[in-house]
Design an enzyme around this catalytic site. Structure first.
Site, PDB file in Angstrom:
ATOM      1  CD  GLU A 286     -22.656 -47.989 -18.825  1.00  0.00           C
ATOM      2  OE1 GLU A 286     -22.984 -49.038 -19.387  1.00  0.00           O
ATOM      3  OE2 GLU A 286     -21.635 -47.895 -18.101  1.00  0.00           O
TER       4      GLU A 286
ATOM      5  CB  CYS B 195     -10.386 -20.842 -15.931  1.00  0.00           C
ATOM      6  SG  CYS B 195     -10.688 -20.744 -14.191  1.00  0.00           S
TER       7      CYS B 195
HETATM    8  P1  XMP Z   1     -15.464 -22.929 -10.779  1.00  0.00           P
HETATM    9  O1  XMP Z   1     -15.307 -24.041 -11.770  1.00  0.00           O
HETATM   10  O2  XMP Z   1     -15.945 -23.424  -9.450  1.00  0.00           O
HETATM   11  O3  XMP Z   1     -13.991 -22.337 -10.562  1.00  0.00           O
HETATM   12  O4  XMP Z   1     -16.305 -21.817 -11.316  1.00  0.00           O
HETATM   13  C1  XMP Z   1     -13.754 -21.283  -9.702  1.00  0.00           C
HETATM   14  C2  XMP Z   1     -12.288 -20.955  -9.656  1.00  0.00           C
HETATM   15  O5  XMP Z   1     -11.806 -20.464 -10.899  1.00  0.00           O
HETATM   16  C3  XMP Z   1     -10.642 -19.667 -10.675  1.00  0.00           C
HETATM   17  N1  XMP Z   1     -10.763 -18.419 -11.423  1.00  0.00           N
HETATM   18  C4  XMP Z   1     -10.118 -18.156 -12.576  1.00  0.00           C
HETATM   19  N2  XMP Z   1      -9.238 -18.897 -13.279  1.00  0.00           N
HETATM   20  N3  XMP Z   1      -9.127 -17.169 -14.909  1.00  0.00           N
HETATM   21  C5  XMP Z   1      -8.749 -18.392 -14.455  1.00  0.00           C
HETATM   22  O6  XMP Z   1      -7.945 -19.052 -15.122  1.00  0.00           O
HETATM   23  C6  XMP Z   1     -10.006 -16.379 -14.247  1.00  0.00           C
HETATM   24  O7  XMP Z   1     -10.360 -15.292 -14.699  1.00  0.00           O
HETATM   25  C7  XMP Z   1     -10.521 -16.895 -13.018  1.00  0.00           C
HETATM   26  N4  XMP Z   1     -11.388 -16.393 -12.095  1.00  0.00           N
HETATM   27  C8  XMP Z   1     -11.503 -17.347 -11.140  1.00  0.00           C
HETATM   28  C9  XMP Z   1     -10.562 -19.414  -9.184  1.00  0.00           C
HETATM   29  O8  XMP Z   1      -9.536 -20.213  -8.654  1.00  0.00           O
HETATM   30  C10 XMP Z   1     -11.941 -19.820  -8.710  1.00  0.00           C
HETATM   31  O9  XMP Z   1     -11.998 -20.210  -7.359  1.00  0.00           O
END
Ligand code: XMP
Length: 472
Positions: free
Chosen positions: A463, A305
């Site tokens: 740590e 994100c």
């Molecule tokens: P993780 O950290 O598990 O997060 O990879 C997954 C979540 O990220 C969100 N998501 C996005 N958020 N821009 C954003 O700001 C994006 O392009 C994007 N694509 C996914 C989404 O909620 C996902 O479950």
């Protein structure tokens, strides 16, 4: 202006408590996904197109969680993916080995040795029509390697078969009644759709832990947006018997999401709706007041994100969960912490802060079941994870804008290490959770909420990680 401090997972640790838990095995990891859906583990796979289609959703529900099928595809495609999960029978081998009827006994024996199986479904090469079965007892006493499979097999008209819809209990009855070892699954034209073996059914089949609906089918969710066709998409997903709809837009605390939620609830009052994404208590209250059955927390914490960088908005994830928890507790609605989970400890912290489950994106996008190929790069294996608001995702979605300069990405595309089967990744998370529950004297996930957080400094973070040695 009084500026509040906001924290995320790495800023805190949980303080251990006197534990009455004798074994990690004793703790209960079940949780509420939404008002009326219970999971056996608090993990949801993200509705990203590099994370969840039917293969991931089947794997997730089979191990007690759930997958939310992404919406960056046609309505028909998404509904079919949901159907695939609802129709899945984990005891059925989907691509059983077959042998051509014109193969000789010598070829059959060689194939049996090569694959370690003694029996095969018989069908002509290039066809899927079942012609018979050949098992060890048909040929074990046969001499003469030149005999043909077609002359030794049990032919089609003598076979006991079943269709895709057969239940576990009915399959078991057929094995007992007809004393068979293999039960081919066929369609009305005798095309092979799978195979159930007695060995798999009796020895290996254990689906006690999987997350299922009242008919014993795996649970599955699917995402919708608020675009013009969203109600058509909801209709198709409801037809496919989806268990929960994730109403998923980047800024869920908005009039358009509230109106969409009201519209869906007016048409389908009993359909479970996950509403998001949000980061404030007010947002949770507003969405719950119009019918949300669970809320999804996370504005910008995800691994891919860039919303916070692009817009300046967002709330560090731990503070967002803690701010929203009192509202969800008061109104009796579960919450999902979505994004930013990098390690099992983050899962334990999210649940202790008040989340009922977490959604994982990047951590699962490298697994075998995630859509997309494994790529080799500099001798290492990777898969792709991409933000759903990244440039490439924005270009490739149905109805994309033609003019690229008009797209302002809020996500990136990334390479993630290939991590093997999803069950192995999830098992590491659940192992960490079970240990964490023991440190926190928590027999249930709710008990974790009594744990105390301490804020740590950069030295504390240093740590916490392995330090002052060379990692092998
Ligand atoms: P993780 O950290 O598990 O997060 O990879 C997954 C979540 O990220 C969100 N998501 C996005 N958020 N821009 C954003 O700001 C994006 O392009 C994007 N694509 C996914 C989404 O909620 C996902 O479950």
């Amino acid at each position: 202006m009084n500026i509040r401090e906001a924290l995320t997972y790495d800023d805190v640790l949980l303080v251990p408590k006197m534990s009455q838990i004798r074994s990690r095995k004793d703790v209960n990891t079940s949780t509420k996904l939404s008002k009326n859906i219970t999971l056996n583990i608090p993990i949801v796979s993200s509705n990203m197109d590099t994370v969840t289609e039917s293969k991931m959703a089947i794997a997730m529900a089979s191990i007690g969680g759930i997958g939310i099928i992404h919406r960056f595809c046609s309505i028909e495609y998404q509904a079919k993916e949901v159907l695939r999960v609802k129709r899945h029978q984990s005891m059925i081998v989907r691509k059983p080995l077959t042998i051509d009827p014109n193969s000789t006994l010598e070829e059959l024996r060689a194939k049996a040795k090569e694959y370690g199986y003694s029996g095969f479904l018989v069908c002509e090469e290039g066809s899927t029509k079942l012609l018979g079965i050949i098992t060890k007892r048909d040929y074990v006493l046969e001499n003469g390697d030149e005999k043909f499979v077609r002359d030794l097999m049990t032919p089609q008209d003598k076979l006991i078969t079943a269709t895709n819809e057969i239940s576990i209990e009915d399959a078991k009855k057929l094995f007992v009644k007809y004393k068979i070892e293999k039960l081919p699954i066929v369609d009305e034209n005798f095309n092979i759709k799978g195979l159930i073996t007695k060995k798999d059914l009796v020895e290996n089949f254990d689906d006690k832990f999987s997350a299922k609906d009242k008919h014993g089918r795996l649970l599955v969710g699917a995402a919708v947006g608020v675009g013009d066709d969203f109600m058509e998409r909801v209709d198709a997903l409801v037809d496919a018997e989806v268990d929960i709809i994730a109403l998923d837009i980047a800024h869920g605390h908005s009039l358009i999401e509230i109106e969409a939620l009201q519209q869906i609830k007016a048409k389908y009052p009993n359909l479970e709706i996950m509403a998001g994404n949000i980061a404030t208590a007010d947002a949770a209250r507003d969405l719950i007041n119009v019918g949300a059955d669970c809320v999804k927390i996370g504005i910008g914490p995800g691994s891919i994100c860039t919303t916070r960088i692009t817009t300046g908005f967002g709330v560090p994830q731990l503070t967002a969960i803690m701010d929203i928890y009192p509202v969800c507790r008061e109104l009796g609605v579960p919450m999902i912490a979505d994004g930013g989970i990098k390690q099992p400890g983050d899962l334990v912290k999210a649940l202790s802060a008040g989340a009922d489950s977490v959604m994982l994106g990047g951590q699962l996008s490298g697994t075998e079941e995630a859509p997309g190929p494994v790529i080799n790069y500099n001798g290492r294996r990777y898969k792709i994870s991409r933000g759903m608001a990244s440039l490439t995702a924005s270009i490739s979605r149905p109805g994309a804008k033609e003019d690229l300069s008009k797209i302002t990405p809020e996500g990136v595309e990334a390479r993630v290490p290939y991590r093997g089967p999803v069950k192995d990744v999830v098992s590491r998370y659940i192992g960490g959770l079970r240990s964490g529950m023991s440190y926190g004297n928590a027999m249930t996930i709710k008990d974790l909420r009594d744990c105390e957080f301490v804020k740590i400094t950069n030295s504390g973070i240093r740590e916490s990680n392995s330090h002052d040695n060379e990692i092998l």
